[in-house]
Design a protein around this motif. Structure first.
Motif, PDB file in Angstrom:
ATOM      1  N   VAL A  14     -22.261  -7.878  37.555  1.00 15.33           N
ATOM      2  CA  VAL A  14     -21.717  -7.462  36.261  1.00 15.33           C
ATOM      3  C   VAL A  14     -20.480  -6.595  36.466  1.00 15.33           C
ATOM      4  O   VAL A  14     -19.446  -6.797  35.819  1.00 15.33           O
ATOM      5  CB  VAL A  14     -22.794  -6.737  35.424  1.00 15.33           C
ATOM      6  N   ALA A  15     -20.554  -5.654  37.396  1.00 17.10           N
ATOM      7  CA  ALA A  15     -19.409  -4.780  37.677  1.00 17.10           C
ATOM      8  C   ALA A  15     -18.217  -5.593  38.169  1.00 17.10           C
ATOM      9  O   ALA A  15     -17.074  -5.338  37.759  1.00 17.10           O
ATOM     10  CB  ALA A  15     -19.799  -3.713  38.701  1.00 17.10           C
ATOM     11  N   ALA A  16     -18.455  -6.573  39.029  1.00 16.63           N
ATOM     12  CA  ALA A  16     -17.361  -7.398  39.573  1.00 16.63           C
ATOM     13  C   ALA A  16     -16.704  -8.228  38.469  1.00 16.63           C
ATOM     14  O   ALA A  16     -15.473  -8.367  38.435  1.00 16.63           O
ATOM     15  CB  ALA A  16     -17.886  -8.307  40.683  1.00 16.63           C
ATOM     16  N   VAL A  17     -17.496  -8.782  37.570  1.00 15.24           N
ATOM     17  CA  VAL A  17     -16.932  -9.594  36.478  1.00 15.24           C
ATOM     18  C   VAL A  17     -16.050  -8.732  35.582  1.00 15.24           C
ATOM     19  O   VAL A  17     -14.920  -9.105  35.255  1.00 15.24           O
ATOM     20  CB  VAL A  17     -18.047 -10.282  35.657  1.00 15.24           C
ATOM     21  N   ASP A 110     -28.044 -13.053  46.339  1.00 14.76           N
ATOM     22  CA  ASP A 110     -27.617 -12.279  47.506  1.00 14.76           C
ATOM     23  C   ASP A 110     -26.097 -12.124  47.470  1.00 14.76           C
ATOM     24  O   ASP A 110     -25.432 -12.634  46.552  1.00 14.76           O
ATOM     25  CB  ASP A 110     -28.079 -12.950  48.810  1.00 14.76           C
ATOM     26  N   ALA A 111     -25.545 -11.433  48.459  1.00 14.56           N
ATOM     27  CA  ALA A 111     -24.106 -11.131  48.470  1.00 14.56           C
ATOM     28  C   ALA A 111     -23.246 -12.389  48.539  1.00 14.56           C
ATOM     29  O   ALA A 111     -22.172 -12.437  47.922  1.00 14.56           O
ATOM     30  CB  ALA A 111     -23.783 -10.188  49.625  1.00 14.56           C
ATOM     31  N   THR A 112     -23.682 -13.396  49.262  1.00 13.59           N
ATOM     32  CA  THR A 112     -22.912 -14.636  49.367  1.00 13.59           C
ATOM     33  C   THR A 112     -22.859 -15.342  48.013  1.00 13.59           C
ATOM     34  O   THR A 112     -21.792 -15.746  47.549  1.00 13.59           O
ATOM     35  CB  THR A 112     -23.516 -15.568  50.435  1.00 13.59           C
ATOM     36  N   GLN A 115     -20.502 -13.651  45.436  1.00 11.98           N
ATOM     37  CA  GLN A 115     -19.081 -13.979  45.524  1.00 11.98           C
ATOM     38  C   GLN A 115     -18.796 -15.374  44.952  1.00 11.98           C
ATOM     39  O   GLN A 115     -17.798 -15.573  44.267  1.00 11.98           O
ATOM     40  CB  GLN A 115     -18.585 -13.894  46.967  1.00 11.98           C
ATOM     41  N   VAL A 116     -19.674 -16.322  45.219  1.00  8.61           N
ATOM     42  CA  VAL A 116     -19.490 -17.678  44.682  1.00  8.61           C
ATOM     43  C   VAL A 116     -19.496 -17.654  43.154  1.00  8.61           C
ATOM     44  O   VAL A 116     -18.614 -18.236  42.511  1.00  8.61           O
ATOM     45  CB  VAL A 116     -20.576 -18.638  45.220  1.00  8.61           C
ATOM     46  N   ILE A 117     -20.466 -16.963  42.560  1.00  7.03           N
ATOM     47  CA  ILE A 117     -20.569 -16.940  41.099  1.00  7.03           C
ATOM     48  C   ILE A 117     -19.402 -16.188  40.479  1.00  7.03           C
ATOM     49  O   ILE A 117     -18.866 -16.611  39.444  1.00  7.03           O
ATOM     50  CB  ILE A 117     -21.931 -16.351  40.655  1.00  7.03           C
ATOM     51  N   VAL A 118     -18.950 -15.097  41.096  1.00  4.92           N
ATOM     52  CA  VAL A 118     -17.757 -14.398  40.583  1.00  4.92           C
ATOM     53  C   VAL A 118     -16.557 -15.335  40.626  1.00  4.92           C
ATOM     54  O   VAL A 118     -15.765 -15.384  39.678  1.00  4.92           O
ATOM     55  CB  VAL A 118     -17.480 -13.090  41.364  1.00  4.92           C
ATOM     56  N   ASP A 119     -16.427 -16.099  41.695  1.00  5.15           N
ATOM     57  CA  ASP A 119     -15.315 -17.050  41.792  1.00  5.15           C
ATOM     58  C   ASP A 119     -15.397 -18.126  40.707  1.00  5.15           C
ATOM     59  O   ASP A 119     -14.374 -18.542  40.146  1.00  5.15           O
ATOM     60  CB  ASP A 119     -15.267 -17.699  43.174  1.00  5.15           C
ATOM     61  N   ILE A 120     -16.608 -18.575  40.384  1.00  2.20           N
ATOM     62  CA  ILE A 120     -16.769 -19.581  39.323  1.00  2.20           C
ATOM     63  C   ILE A 120     -16.432 -18.963  37.962  1.00  2.20           C
ATOM     64  O   ILE A 120     -15.795 -19.609  37.120  1.00  2.20           O
ATOM     65  CB  ILE A 120     -18.184 -20.194  39.350  1.00  2.20           C
TER      66      ILE A 120
END
Length: 136
Positions: A14-17, A110-112, A115-120
């Motif tokens: 959530v924070a990353a988005v 997990d952390a990997t 990153q994938v979901i943030v990229d999507i």
């Protein structure tokens, strides 16, 4: 659907988005109160059906994140890209899709995956405003 994001990973997600450039947090026009809408700064309303989860006349909402009890999200993507993500097991068509651009994504475990979901999500935001001649 039976595997949810651990609370710490969901919090990071959530924070990353909401740290993405041009993103504004708000209330969803179409999702429960525990959800958080991802709006794009300077884009008030969808100008083309299928580029927003919210109906025409509502605030532009290309993505919304469901609450911590669910840890999934809905977003818009080009139909071909969404179908690729479905085939890869990252997504499924939104149960109330109207345009073939609405998809449910599973929350990261997990952390990997984070990153994938943030990229999507970033990909969704870029596509959702690409017809406007601007970037998210």
């Amino acid at each position: 659907m039976d595997q949810h994001s651990p609370p710490a990973i969901w919090g990071e997600f959530v924070a990353a988005v909401f740290a993405l450039p041009g993103v504004v947090e708000g209330h969803s026009a179409v999702s429960p109160a525990s959800s958080r809408a991802v709006h794009v700064d300077g884009v008030d309303a969808p100008s083309e059906p299928g580029r927003s989860l919210a109906p025409m006349g509502e605030r532009f909402e290309p993505v919304h994140l469901h609450g911590v009890e669910d840890t999934s999200l809905h977003l818009v993507l080009p139909p071909i890209r969404g179908a690729e993500l479905v085939e890869l097991g990252w997504a499924e068509p939104h149960q109330y899709e109207d345009h073939g651009t609405e998809f449910l994504l599973y929350g990261p475990r997990d952390a990997t995956e984070l990153q994938v979901i943030v990229d999507i999500v970033r990909e969704s935001l870029l596509w959702s405003v690409s017809h406007l001649g601007r970037e998210a």
